[in-house]
Motif scaffolding. Structure first.
Motif, PDB file in Angstrom:
ATOM      1  N   VAL A 179      41.354  33.745  34.473  1.00 25.96           N
ATOM      2  CA  VAL A 179      41.253  33.746  36.004  1.00 25.96           C
ATOM      3  C   VAL A 179      39.548  32.600  36.458  1.00 25.96           C
ATOM      4  O   VAL A 179      38.129  33.086  35.460  1.00 25.96           O
ATOM      5  CB  VAL A 179      40.714  34.942  37.172  1.00 25.96           C
ATOM      6  CG1 VAL A 179      40.016  34.722  37.749  1.00 25.96           C
ATOM      7  CG2 VAL A 179      41.913  36.037  36.542  1.00 25.96           C
ATOM      8  N   ILE A 185      37.441  39.742  41.262  1.00 24.84           N
ATOM      9  CA  ILE A 185      38.657  39.689  39.996  1.00 24.84           C
ATOM     10  C   ILE A 185      38.706  38.915  38.767  1.00 24.84           C
ATOM     11  O   ILE A 185      38.254  37.934  39.373  1.00 24.84           O
ATOM     12  CB  ILE A 185      40.373  39.290  40.641  1.00 24.84           C
ATOM     13  CG1 ILE A 185      40.991  39.189  39.434  1.00 24.84           C
ATOM     14  CG2 ILE A 185      40.480  38.100  40.525  1.00 24.84           C
ATOM     15  CD1 ILE A 185      42.806  39.631  40.405  1.00 24.84           C
ATOM     16  N   GLY A 229      40.138  38.644  34.871  1.00 23.18           N
ATOM     17  CA  GLY A 229      41.358  38.714  34.059  1.00 23.18           C
ATOM     18  C   GLY A 229      41.578  37.522  32.785  1.00 23.18           C
ATOM     19  O   GLY A 229      41.089  36.251  33.062  1.00 23.18           O
ATOM     20  N   TYR A 280      43.458  42.564  34.219  1.00 21.35           N
ATOM     21  CA  TYR A 280      42.496  42.699  35.079  1.00 21.35           C
ATOM     22  C   TYR A 280      42.057  43.210  35.256  1.00 21.35           C
ATOM     23  O   TYR A 280      42.370  44.506  34.729  1.00 21.35           O
ATOM     24  CB  TYR A 280      43.298  42.084  36.424  1.00 21.35           C
ATOM     25  CG  TYR A 280      43.810  42.710  37.267  1.00 21.35           C
ATOM     26  CD1 TYR A 280      43.802  43.658  38.057  1.00 21.35           C
ATOM     27  CD2 TYR A 280      45.204  42.782  36.377  1.00 21.35           C
ATOM     28  CE1 TYR A 280      44.595  44.666  37.671  1.00 21.35           C
ATOM     29  CE2 TYR A 280      46.376  43.890  37.201  1.00 21.35           C
ATOM     30  CZ  TYR A 280      45.790  44.540  37.688  1.00 21.35           C
ATOM     31  OH  TYR A 280      46.866  45.827  38.714  1.00 21.35           O
TER      32      TYR A 280
END
Length: 131
Positions: free
Chosen positions: A96, A108, A110, A129
């Protein structure tokens, strides 16, 4: 099962049309199911050693923007992939992009993997995540 299907794929050779190594750009749309319930838009920069997949393993960095839900939370986020592919299949590791989450997906982080045989309708993925 976590998986995605290709909804659209547009590819154009941008250099190397005279033979030898070549570079192409692809713009794709995918539909995800599983822990990620979303549509994504993916922009890939493809490298081919020769005329196509049969010429050996190729690589492709790309960015993919998701719009939908992760574990029931709604928003958008972006991942950066490093794909490899050949005539047999595709494989990717992805992370991410920090700070890219919006809405309920803000914060978030991950990473994951994707992979499958060339020509299959669905590609499997993993995604770990945190928020």
């Amino acid at each position: 099962m976590n998986g995605f299907t290709t909804k659209n794929w547009e590819e154009k050779i941008v250099s190397g049309t005279e033979g030898g190594p070549r570079v192409a750009y692809a713009h794709a749309t995918f539909a995800y199911e599983g822990v990620i319930e979303a549509e994504s838009i993916c922009d890939l920069l493809l490298y081919y050693a020769g005329e196509g997949y049969e010429s050996g393993q190729t690589t492709s960095p790309c960015f993919e923007r998701f719009e939908g839900k992760v574990d029931g939370r709604e928003g958008t986020f972006i991942v950066r992939h490093e794909y490899t592919f050949d005539a047999k299949g595709i494989a990717s590791t992805f992370t991410v992009v920090p700070g890219s989450g919006t809405g309920e997906l803000a914060g978030i982080t991950g990473s994951g993997t994707a992979g499958g045989a060339m020509g299959e309708d669905k590609v499997a993925y993993t995604f770990e995540y945190t928020f």
